[in-house]
Design a protein around this motif. Sequence first.
Motif, PDB file in Angstrom:
ATOM      1  N   HIS A 122     -84.297  21.074  21.907  1.00 59.14           N
ATOM      2  CA  HIS A 122     -83.943  19.727  21.461  1.00 59.14           C
ATOM      3  C   HIS A 122     -82.625  19.734  20.684  1.00 59.14           C
ATOM      4  O   HIS A 122     -81.810  18.807  20.818  1.00 59.14           O
ATOM      5  CB  HIS A 122     -85.064  19.154  20.590  1.00 59.14           C
ATOM      6  N   ARG A 125     -79.857  19.988  23.180  1.00 57.80           N
ATOM      7  CA  ARG A 125     -79.609  18.691  23.829  1.00 57.80           C
ATOM      8  C   ARG A 125     -78.848  17.759  22.896  1.00 57.80           C
ATOM      9  O   ARG A 125     -77.919  17.060  23.323  1.00 57.80           O
ATOM     10  CB  ARG A 125     -80.938  18.042  24.238  1.00 57.80           C
ATOM     11  N   ASP A 198     -83.587  17.324  30.114  1.00 57.46           N
ATOM     12  CA  ASP A 198     -84.549  16.217  30.190  1.00 57.46           C
ATOM     13  C   ASP A 198     -85.648  16.532  31.204  1.00 57.46           C
ATOM     14  O   ASP A 198     -86.833  16.257  30.958  1.00 57.46           O
ATOM     15  CB  ASP A 198     -83.843  14.920  30.570  1.00 57.46           C
ATOM     16  N   ARG A 199     -85.273  17.096  32.337  1.00 53.05           N
ATOM     17  CA  ARG A 199     -86.286  17.476  33.339  1.00 53.05           C
ATOM     18  C   ARG A 199     -87.224  18.545  32.786  1.00 53.05           C
ATOM     19  O   ARG A 199     -88.432  18.532  33.048  1.00 53.05           O
ATOM     20  CB  ARG A 199     -85.604  17.962  34.625  1.00 53.05           C
ATOM     21  N   LEU A 223     -89.421  12.963  25.874  1.00 51.60           N
ATOM     22  CA  LEU A 223     -88.507  13.485  24.858  1.00 51.60           C
ATOM     23  C   LEU A 223     -89.146  13.417  23.470  1.00 51.60           C
ATOM     24  O   LEU A 223     -89.169  14.399  22.727  1.00 51.60           O
ATOM     25  CB  LEU A 223     -87.201  12.699  24.898  1.00 51.60           C
TER      26      LEU A 223
END
Length: 341
Positions: A122, A125, A198-199, A223
């Motif tokens: 996370h 990302r 995300d996938r 998420l």
Amino acid sequence: MSVATIGIDLGKTSCSLAGLDGTGAVVLRRRFTRERLVAFVAGQPACVVAMEACCGAHHLGRVFAAQGHAVRLMSPEYVQPYVKAQKNDDRDAEAIAEAATRPTMRFVALKSEAQLDQQTLHRARSRLVNGRTRLMNQVRAILLERGITVAKGRRALGLALATLVDDEGSGLSGRMRTLIEETRREWAEFDARIAALDREFVETARTSAPARRLATIPGIGALNATALTAAVGEAEDFASGRDLAAWLGLVPRQTTTGGKARLGGITKRGNVYLRTLLIHGARAALPGLSRGETPLGAWLRGLSERAHPNVVVVALAAKLARIAWAVLRSGAGYDGRAARA
């Protein structure tokens, strides 16, 4: 010498250790490298090992727990009041040990390696999203310096860049058009890496029972669900949903003196990333929820009539956090008609 509590002030290479006996007196002081620290603690009888919840603490906590010790992690904010006189590593270790003995102290749950892996993904990302945003802002500034303004939004900017690259009459030099083309490729790379993560989060949410239950809550998708389970597990360390909402910083800041309570804006304490995700999720779910013939929908309609839209969004985010706690603790999915407002 009987050591009941060990406090460790962690450093990159050097760690200070203080040991307290059953009465709270300091009976041991040492300084080790991290490797020697693990070996020394392994040779001690089972006791409480306390550390601040900082970088590397969860790894060492799992190591010490495997050795049979009871690990206690604390927020540095809660340890600071126990530091006596001038600050140094030895006094910090002593303060950590003393804070761990307090019956009202709040401890940080020891995270598993899987939870830390999810948190790391996370954070990666978030770094990519921030990098993409910086890139877009830089391109907008470059175009504005040349008299070209673009509407808000990623889609509008992407369409404008595609047009400018091929338009020789745009007023941009050939070198600037080449730079914009390079920027578009860099932007596409950011999009691809974010989409891949995300996938991965979607796949993790499908295989994790707690995350699947959280995903049944409006405004909490894959998420948010994976971020919540990575941060709080199954929320067993929170006595109520209000405690979780307060930990996330979604409750008003309170100042009470002379029996008079004053409430301000949200405290903004706790996990900034989680709070941001929940607020974005609440903003997206608000229109649909407020139209529903449910207790939550009626509550939102009444709140919307007397409060600013941003206040309503934050209040809904706090409500979603409390619902998330109930879903995690109950082991059941979300039922909108049974949920209380």
